[in-house]
Design a protein around this motif. Structure first.
Motif, short mmCIF file in Angstrom:
data_model
loop_
_atom_site.label_atom_id
_atom_site.label_comp_id
_atom_site.label_asym_id
_atom_site.label_seq_id
_atom_site.Cartn_x
_atom_site.Cartn_y
_atom_site.Cartn_z
N CYS A 82 0.70 -1.30 0.07
CA CYS A 82 -0.01 -0.05 -0.03
C CYS A 82 0.87 1.32 -0.06
O CYS A 82 0.55 2.30 -0.77
N ALA A 83 2.16 1.08 0.85
CA ALA A 83 2.90 2.34 0.79
C ALA A 83 3.45 2.58 -0.59
O ALA A 83 3.88 3.72 -1.11
N TYR A 84 3.80 1.49 -1.36
CA TYR A 84 4.52 1.62 -2.57
C TYR A 84 3.42 2.32 -3.64
O TYR A 84 3.77 3.04 -4.22
N LEU A 85 2.03 1.85 -3.40
CA LEU A 85 1.18 2.53 -4.45
C LEU A 85 0.90 3.84 -4.04
O LEU A 85 0.98 4.71 -5.05
N LEU A 86 1.03 4.17 -2.76
CA LEU A 86 0.79 5.51 -2.33
C LEU A 86 2.07 6.43 -2.99
O LEU A 86 1.74 7.61 -3.76
N MET A 87 3.12 6.05 -2.77
CA MET A 87 4.41 6.83 -3.09
C MET A 87 4.57 7.06 -4.51
O MET A 87 4.81 7.73 -4.87
N SER A 88 4.25 5.82 -5.20
CA SER A 88 4.53 5.87 -6.82
C SER A 88 3.47 6.44 -7.43
O SER A 88 3.79 7.18 -8.22
N VAL A 186 -5.61 5.58 -6.81
CA VAL A 186 -6.75 4.46 -6.54
C VAL A 186 -6.56 3.27 -6.00
O VAL A 186 -7.30 2.95 -5.01
N GLY A 187 -5.32 2.58 -6.16
CA GLY A 187 -5.05 1.43 -5.30
C GLY A 187 -4.99 1.89 -3.72
O GLY A 187 -5.43 1.03 -3.02
N SER A 188 -4.38 2.85 -3.59
CA SER A 188 -4.03 3.27 -2.03
C SER A 188 -5.46 3.67 -1.53
O SER A 188 -5.80 3.14 -0.36
N MET A 189 -6.46 4.18 -2.34
CA MET A 189 -7.68 4.37 -1.72
C MET A 189 -8.46 3.19 -1.44
O MET A 189 -9.37 2.85 -0.49
N SER A 194 -10.98 -0.89 2.06
CA SER A 194 -10.90 -2.16 2.47
C SER A 194 -11.07 -2.22 3.99
O SER A 194 -11.72 -3.07 4.61
N VAL A 195 -10.16 -1.36 4.80
CA VAL A 195 -10.20 -1.55 6.09
C VAL A 195 -11.55 -1.21 6.56
O VAL A 195 -12.11 -1.61 7.62
N VAL A 196 -12.09 -0.04 6.02
CA VAL A 196 -13.39 0.35 6.57
C VAL A 196 -14.61 -0.77 6.27
O VAL A 196 -15.41 -1.18 7.26
#
Length: 258
Positions: A82-88, A186-189, A194-196
């Motif tokens: 998830c961190a990779y998706l957000l940073m990229s 979108v992947g990060s979102m 998914s947590v919610v």
């Protein structure tokens, strides 16, 4: 902090931590709706993106702390992805013509984490858990290698663009950043969402979430393919050498395609 059935049986401190993580993820999802519903490039879109980045990083930090407390390597791998998706996704908007240190660091750190996870999974065989860790490592190796090659191509082109590109290193696609930005954000979102969803859904209904994602993704992909097909059908007569002789009857289709 809210408490749910998913947190029953946990100590109060862990319930508080999970509740805080849930609320941060809810806030991140609400912020993510603004860029999705506004015109791309507008001040509202950019401002929401600037707020979404630190909120999502806070959610990842809380999730990483919980993974450390629970000694869950699987949760740690999920957080890394998830961190990779957000940073990229964030870096795709701000990247320059020539790559900088952060452009090399993002895929390089993912490769290093995948190597550590592979060694850990092989040294500590634990059935399905080992399979999950190796699956993450293989995907991480592929993604890191792909992005490293992309960064290498950018570095080569920025250095030798005065000459023509060879078979391996041609001019980079000027719109490729958009695809990486959309995929990452979108992947990060979806990770925050998914947590919610998995917190609110009872445990026996958790299967609905991945199935729903597959159906939504298939519907969106089919819709985009149909749109592209209509555009190609409308543009084909215009690009044909015999356009003046076989001019389409409906100019409205041409204007719509344009």
């Amino acid at each position: 902090m809210p408490t749910f059935s998913a947190y029953e049986g946990l100590p109060f401190a862990e319930q508080f931590l999970h509740g805080a993580h849930f609320m941060v993820c809810c806030f991140a999802v609400l912020i993510a709706c603004i860029p999705l519903l506004t015109v791309k490039g507008t001040p509202e879109h950019k401002l929401a993106g600037k707020v979404y980045l630190p909120v999502s990083m806070l959610a990842l930090l809380l999730a990483s702390y919980m993974a450390w407390m629970e000694q869950s390597a699987v949760l740690f791998c999920f957080n890394c992805f998830c961190a990779y998706l957000l940073m990229s996704g964030w870096r795709a908007v701000h990247e320059d013509k020539a790559p900088t240190f952060i452009d090399w660091f993002i895929p390089g750190s993912l490769f290093a984490i995948a190597a550590v996870i592979s060694v850990h999974a092989i040294a500590n065989d634990s059935g399905k858990r080992t399979f999950y860790l190796l699956f993450f490592a293989l995907n991480a190796f592929y993604i890191a290698g792909r992005d490293w090659q992309h960064t290498k191509r950018r570095a080569y082109w920025s250095k030798h663009q005065a000459f023509f590109g060879d078979a391996r290193f041609g001019a980079p696609n000027p719109t490729a950043w958009l695809g990486r930005h959309v995929a990452g954000m979108v992947g990060s979102m979806m990770a925050n969402l998914s947590v919610v969803v998995l917190t609110l859904l009872p445990l026996e209904l958790h299967w609905i979430w991945p199935v729903s994602l597959l159906f939504i993704g298939a519907y969106i992909a089919q819709k985009e393919q149909r749109k592209k097909k209509r555009v190609r059908e409308a543009l084909a007569p215009i690009l044909s050498p015999k356009f003046n002789r076989n001019r389409p009857k409906r100019d409205e289709d041409i204007r719509r395609a344009a």
